[in-house]
Structure formats: C-alpha cells, structure tokens
Design an enzyme around this catalytic site. Sequence first.
Site, mmCIF file in Angstrom:
data_model
loop_
_atom_site.group_PDB
_atom_site.id
_atom_site.type_symbol
_atom_site.label_atom_id
_atom_site.label_comp_id
_atom_site.label_asym_id
_atom_site.label_seq_id
_atom_site.Cartn_x
_atom_site.Cartn_y
_atom_site.Cartn_z
ATOM 1 N N GLU A 230 0.293 -3.421 6.416
ATOM 2 C CA GLU A 230 0.819 -3.955 5.163
ATOM 3 C C GLU A 230 2.345 -3.940 5.307
ATOM 4 O OE1 GLU A 230 0.846 -3.418 0.337
ATOM 5 O OE2 GLU A 230 0.727 -1.646 1.590
ATOM 6 N N ASP B 250 -1.926 1.134 5.171
ATOM 7 C CA ASP B 250 -1.361 0.931 3.842
ATOM 8 C C ASP B 250 0.108 1.370 3.793
ATOM 9 O OD1 ASP B 250 -1.841 0.518 0.904
ATOM 10 O OD2 ASP B 250 -1.292 2.622 0.829
HETATM 11 C C1 GLC Z 1 -0.506 -0.546 -1.116
HETATM 12 C C2 GLC Z 1 -1.828 -1.022 -1.712
HETATM 13 C C3 GLC Z 1 -1.742 -0.936 -3.210
HETATM 14 C C4 GLC Z 1 -1.517 0.524 -3.577
HETATM 15 C C5 GLC Z 1 -0.258 1.058 -2.890
HETATM 16 C C6 GLC Z 1 -0.176 2.535 -2.990
HETATM 17 O O1 GLC Z 1 0.538 -1.364 -1.497
HETATM 18 O O2 GLC Z 1 -2.095 -2.339 -1.271
HETATM 19 O O3 GLC Z 1 -2.904 -1.417 -3.831
HETATM 20 O O4 GLC Z 1 -1.382 0.642 -4.953
HETATM 21 O O5 GLC Z 1 -0.275 0.776 -1.501
HETATM 22 O O6 GLC Z 1 -1.138 3.164 -2.146
#
Ligand code: GLC
Length: 571
Positions: free
Chosen positions: A298, A238
Amino acid sequence: MSGVTAMRCKWFSVVLFACLCGASFPAAAQNSSTAVDAEGHQWWQHAVFYEIYPRSFADSNNDGIGDLNGITAKLDYLKDLGVDAIWISPCFPSPQVDFGYDVSDYENIDPMYGTLADFDKLASEAKQRGIHLILDFVVNHTSDQHPWFLDSKSSRTSEHRDWYIWRDGRGAGQPPNNWTSEFGGSAWKYDPTTKQYYYHYFYAAQPDLNWRNPQVETAMFDVTRWWYKRGVSGFRLDAVDTLFEDPNLKDNPEPGGKNALGDPIQKRIYNTKLPEVHDVLRGLRKVADEYNSVLIGETWTHDIAELNRYYGVGNDELQLPMDFLFTTVNKLSPAEFRKQIAAVNSASGWPTFVISNHDIVRSYDRYGDGRHNDQIAKLMAGLYLTLRGTPIMYYGEEIGMKTTPPTRKEEVQDPVGRTGWPKEKGRDGERTPMQWNESVNAGFSSAKPWLPVPPTYKTHNVADESKDPNSVLSFYKTVLKLRHTNSALLDGNYVPLNESDENVLSYLRVYKDQGVLVALNMSPSEKKISFELSKQGFRSLTALAATEKSSADGDVVTLEPFGVFIGQLSK
Ligand code: GLC
C-alpha cells in the site's frame, strides 16, 4: 476518494511444505510456482488479483457479517470470472475498531470469520482451482488489545515496553510533538499508568510498533513465515509508508489550513516515508523469496521516482507496489491516463494497477457521469485490464457496484466517518455487501447485513448480470478471458497511438508478430478514428471484444459514447 485518503495523497515451480519446526500443516500448504514464461514473467505478473473485504463478501452463517466459508463458497464464481489470486483484507482476531486493521493476534482467524480449519479449507479449495491466497499484513501497528501492547503499557520496565513508541510529554498535558493522527486528533495518547504518551499514526486503538527494535522485526518476520507455511502466496503490506518516525520527534511543518477532520494540515515529513522503511521491506522480501511469494504494497507515492524506491535497488523490495497515481486521475482524461501509463511503464519494476479499494470511492462513481455509468465501468475495465501490468480488482467492481455512503451520522460504522461527519463520511460507502442476486439482502445474508445493501442490487447483481451478454459483468469476463489467453496482452509492449486525441485513448500491445489494438472513447459522443496500422507494420484488424455499438471496418474504428474496441492485429 475519501477525504482522508486525499489528505494522505496530498502530502506527501511449486514448492511443497510438509513438516516444519515439528508442526505439520494441512495438505493445502503450498506456495507459488517459480515457473516463468518465455519473457521471464512470473505467475504474479500475469495473475489477476481481487481484493475481498471479508465482512462484506458472503455470509455463510447468516449473522450479517461475511466470513471465510462464504468466500470458499464463491470460489467457483471467482474462477469463472478470471481471478487468479485473492487478497483478503484482515481476517485475524481483532476488536474491529478499524474493521480488522487492528490486529490482536497475527496467527489466528477472528471467530467472526471462522476458524483456522476454515482457513485451511479455503486454502485447499482455492489451490484446487489454481487460486492463490494473499493476506493483509498490518505491519505498522497492532491493536491496543494485542498481548504485546497490553504488556508494553503495564509498566515502564515490561518486556514489551520498547516494542511500541513511548515518550514523555513536552509539559503537563502536552503531547511530545505536533504530529496528528491520520484519523484525527493528536497522534499521541497519554497513558496514566506509566505516565507517558504512546504514538499511534491511526486510531489510538492502533499503537504503532517500534520497528527500530530488532525483536519487533524478528517477531513480525516470523508471522509471515507462519502463514507462508500454511499456504499463503504473499501479503499485501498495509500502510508501509508509516513504519518509521524521526527519532528526535521533530514537529511536522504546518503550511496552514485545516483538513476534513478539523486538524491543521501537516506535511508529514518526519513520520512518513523515512528511508528505514526500505530496510524492513528488503527483509520481508528475503523471507518472501524463501517461499516464492509476492509482496504487494500500500504505497501512496507522489511520483514514479518514489514508486521506484519501493521496487528497491535491483528489485529487492516489493514486487507489486500499488500505483495509486492511477487512481488520482479522477476524470476521464486520455491525456492524464497517457501520462500515468507512460510514467509507470518507465518505472523500474512491473506495473500494478488499481482503480478501487476499501479506502477510496468506487471507480463506478469516480469516473461515472451519472448517465453512462455502466458504459464507463466497461471503459475502465477495457483500460486497466489490457495494460502491461498486474491489475488488482476490488469486489463488486465487476458488477458496477456503486459507492453508497451513509445518509445519517447514526448509521456510520467507520469511525473516520463518525469523527469527520458530515464533511468526511468515512469509508462505509465503498464497503457495502456484495450484490449476488435480487433476493433479500442481495443474497449476501439472510440476516440484516452490517452495512445496508445499496438499492442498486435490483439492477446490479451477479445472477442477473450473468444472464445478460451486455452487462458490466459479462464485459469484465470477456476482457479477463482475453488477458489470460492473448499473447500480446500477456507479454506485449505498450505502444501509445494518436497521442494528441483529446477524446479517445488508444494504444497497441505488441508481442513479436502479435498485436492488439485498444481504443477507448472517453467522451459522451460517437467517435470514428482511422488508425494507420500499416505504419505500425500490421495489415488487418479483427474484433476481440467490443461494447455493443463499437466496431472496426478496415482500420477505421467506430466507438459509441464511452465505447471500447479491442482488436487483434495481423501482419
Ligand atoms: C490502511 C488500510 C485502511 C486502514 C489503515 C490503518 O490504509 O487500507 O483501511 O484503516 O491502513 O490500518
């Protein structure tokens, strides 16, 4: 795409483990095959991944919130659909401020989702079906209720003080610099106990870890080991872009204007994508390699050069950095898709395609024109499931689930939507309960679901669509079956065709003497295209999959509006 995500985009062989360290792990404990195919491709290169937002998938104990036993109960559905790996969004203990992306214990399961025993059962049942489990590792921050943070904030001299980022303010009532949080307001929160500010890129309840502290690195790497030993085949990492900050805390430039949350627009050059991120990724990859596991990232990149950096030099970082550039093609434009496909095919690693997830508006609406949405949903399946690369599906996409945002502020669950209402409605719309059947609450739960079930569950649900050969679901299943069995779709090169066609995106996938033609009509009118296949060295074309009124006659393909034709070529 939600406003928040849009803002971010702008700127910027089988190994068995039994007893380890004295701990014995359940029978399911396994990692992934090291076997490769004739092309050297590993399991994750041919696998179809499927993201599950656990709150919203299936509720086994009828409390209105999905859970792990709910997922276990749906494994046969997933297997039949053609899913090889499930990525479960965070299911660890959490105060749920950001619905699990605020972790208070990395080595357990939140009671709302079940127990570690439920997890082990899920792992074992998934393994029996050949489905890999991928967990979501929140690497940038913890919850403010994590024992590490509780200790960190307790005093300036506490054991974990330097596990987070604490700084003095610039002056009375002034945060250390101008950095704003992705979720609104200053990225610094003052703590009166120790009279310093701590840094949080996301909510104040999500303090950023200090990855410059080697103890943080050791602890976090150990978390991944702990889950690998329990049978996990990898992680989705993440928010990796945000792991490091400039140690001098330089102000970010503000070019002018405000974002949807009312904050000044910033070029986040001093707190995102710092080069040190890659050291951490290399470290995480080393551990993943010990367990033949896969790392998905991500990664909100601006271009392929940036994406390449996430693969790492010699592919020593992420195997699957997500190519969100694909999601930025928000219209049915063959030219734009051609450009993105060519770009990612030129990248230094294996492509990863995503069209929807829990943070962005669902593909059904992003591409849908309001009239032909089901046809367009099939078109998108025909596209990203036939490309060279790994697709990551999002639950519900296969049945044409629609984004259903809240209509009143009082209904909003996602704090981003509460802060940004009404300009930014948050991400509830893409997180609604999975639509299983036509019964009460779409078969998700017998209790009132945590988010309302969209009215479309009457027309778009698994049970009904399973019976309809022309449903979005049936089309997904057909294409997914093909991509698991057709050698050109598995291993073939991508060869673009008719590159100046403004309406139809077409290409070949070619492997040795096998070829597959994919033709996708991105327009609302019927199209007939003559493919001079002999020029590509092929003689005949036979349908493998096509939408209802799309067909081929010789090498002339007729496509209904938004139609798809996928055909086998022979020499
Ligand atoms: C990433 C996740 C999102 C979350 C953010 C903070 O972007 O996909 O859903 O709110 O991280 O952890």
